[in-house]
Design a protein around this motif. Sequence first.
Motif, mmCIF file in Angstrom:
data_model
loop_
_atom_site.group_PDB
_atom_site.id
_atom_site.type_symbol
_atom_site.label_atom_id
_atom_site.label_comp_id
_atom_site.label_asym_id
_atom_site.label_seq_id
_atom_site.Cartn_x
_atom_site.Cartn_y
_atom_site.Cartn_z
ATOM 1 N N ARG A 168 0.840 -1.195 0.000
ATOM 2 C CA ARG A 168 0.000 0.000 0.000
ATOM 3 C C ARG A 168 0.877 1.248 0.000
ATOM 4 N NH1 ARG A 168 -3.692 -0.642 5.072
ATOM 5 N NH2 ARG A 168 -5.070 0.788 3.936
ATOM 6 N N ILE A 169 0.780 2.039 -1.067
ATOM 7 C CA ILE A 169 1.502 3.303 -1.178
ATOM 8 C C ILE A 169 0.505 4.402 -0.848
ATOM 9 C CG2 ILE A 169 2.879 4.780 -2.707
ATOM 10 C CD1 ILE A 169 3.397 2.252 -4.410
ATOM 11 N N ARG A 170 0.612 4.964 0.361
ATOM 12 C CA ARG A 170 -0.418 5.858 0.884
ATOM 13 C C ARG A 170 0.076 7.300 0.949
ATOM 14 N NH1 ARG A 170 -2.443 2.446 6.099
ATOM 15 N NH2 ARG A 170 -0.214 2.505 6.595
ATOM 16 N N ASN A 171 -0.836 8.252 0.686
ATOM 17 C CA ASN A 171 -0.421 9.647 0.644
ATOM 18 C C ASN A 171 -0.401 10.309 2.018
ATOM 19 O OD1 ASN A 171 -3.268 9.853 1.029
ATOM 20 N ND2 ASN A 171 -3.248 11.922 0.153
ATOM 21 N N SER A 172 -1.207 9.810 2.945
ATOM 22 C CA SER A 172 -1.328 10.473 4.243
ATOM 23 C C SER A 172 -0.749 9.657 5.391
ATOM 24 C CB SER A 172 -2.804 10.777 4.537
ATOM 25 O OG SER A 172 -3.576 9.588 4.489
ATOM 26 N N LYS A 173 -0.293 8.451 5.104
ATOM 27 C CA LYS A 173 0.275 7.591 6.123
ATOM 28 C C LYS A 173 1.506 6.895 5.553
ATOM 29 C CE LYS A 173 -4.167 6.508 8.327
ATOM 30 N NZ LYS A 173 -5.097 5.417 8.725
ATOM 31 N N ALA A 174 2.245 6.247 6.421
ATOM 32 C CA ALA A 174 3.402 5.483 5.965
ATOM 33 C C ALA A 174 2.946 4.304 5.109
ATOM 34 C CB ALA A 174 4.200 4.987 7.170
ATOM 35 N N ASP A 175 3.754 3.938 4.139
ATOM 36 C CA ASP A 175 3.447 2.776 3.305
ATOM 37 C C ASP A 175 3.414 1.524 4.180
ATOM 38 O OD1 ASP A 175 3.562 4.602 1.291
ATOM 39 O OD2 ASP A 175 5.426 3.853 0.407
ATOM 40 N N SER A 176 2.670 0.532 3.724
ATOM 41 C CA SER A 176 2.592 -0.708 4.493
ATOM 42 C C SER A 176 2.444 -1.888 3.558
ATOM 43 C CB SER A 176 1.426 -0.671 5.486
ATOM 44 O OG SER A 176 0.188 -0.775 4.810
ATOM 45 N N THR A 177 2.757 -3.070 4.086
ATOM 46 C CA THR A 177 2.620 -4.316 3.336
ATOM 47 C C THR A 177 1.857 -5.307 4.200
ATOM 48 O OG1 THR A 177 4.718 -3.929 2.195
ATOM 49 C CG2 THR A 177 3.848 -6.170 2.152
ATOM 50 N N ARG A 178 0.887 -5.986 3.586
ATOM 51 C CA ARG A 178 0.078 -6.961 4.324
ATOM 52 C C ARG A 178 0.065 -8.298 3.601
ATOM 53 N NH1 ARG A 178 -5.493 -3.672 5.617
ATOM 54 N NH2 ARG A 178 -5.692 -3.920 3.363
#
Length: 230
Positions: free
Chosen positions: A135-145
């Motif tokens: 997940r490449i997010r604009n308002s939060k840190a990127d994450s992987t699930r």
Amino acid sequence: MNKILTLFIFVVSLQVVAFAQEPNEGDIQVWNETKVYFLPYSKDIKGKKTEIFSPHFIGNLRVGQDVRHFVSERVGFGADIRLNDYFKFTPSYLYIAEQATKNAKSFEHRLRFDLTGTKKFGNWSFSDRNRIEHRIRNSKADSTRYRNKAKLAYTFKNSDKKEIVTPFVADEPFYDFSKKEWSRNEFSAGVGKKLTSNFSAEFFYMLQSNTGNTLKRVNIVGANFKISLK
């Protein structure tokens, strides 16, 4: 079949009642996902026509905040790549705009990589989808699930061996690598049916349970549509 539908409605009713007791921690939502497949036929090693590579477009719309506002709009594309009779690999991309709660908008690019295994036993079928999503997010840190969805289905057939309806149950836990925890679980039950040679539908109820999230419980009813253009 009437008994199965009655039981399904009863379970949904119990979950909605339970949700009503937690108004500050949950939501009621309606989901729809539509996939449009393009199915160019290829021949396997035996010369038989088969769908080896199936690109598709994805459209997803979700209504929430007690079914009063749009909470998620998603659009993307992907492709099913059949590896053999049991496994397929599906890379896909989604652009997502969300507003799960009031005044909390977010946007992200999501890259997904699925490996799905399916096995049939007579009228029974079992599938297990293993998904890695970044997940490449604009308002939060990127994450992987990591997500693992196990699904059990039974197909009722008529005397001509044609499908009448296919009820199913499924469960999908989520593991968040950034939080190092199992952060979500989605249990679902519903029915699916191939309505024409090019169109199939799936209607379901889902209970989403979250940890470390404003929405602890989300009760969801939804419909998924699949359109095949050959």
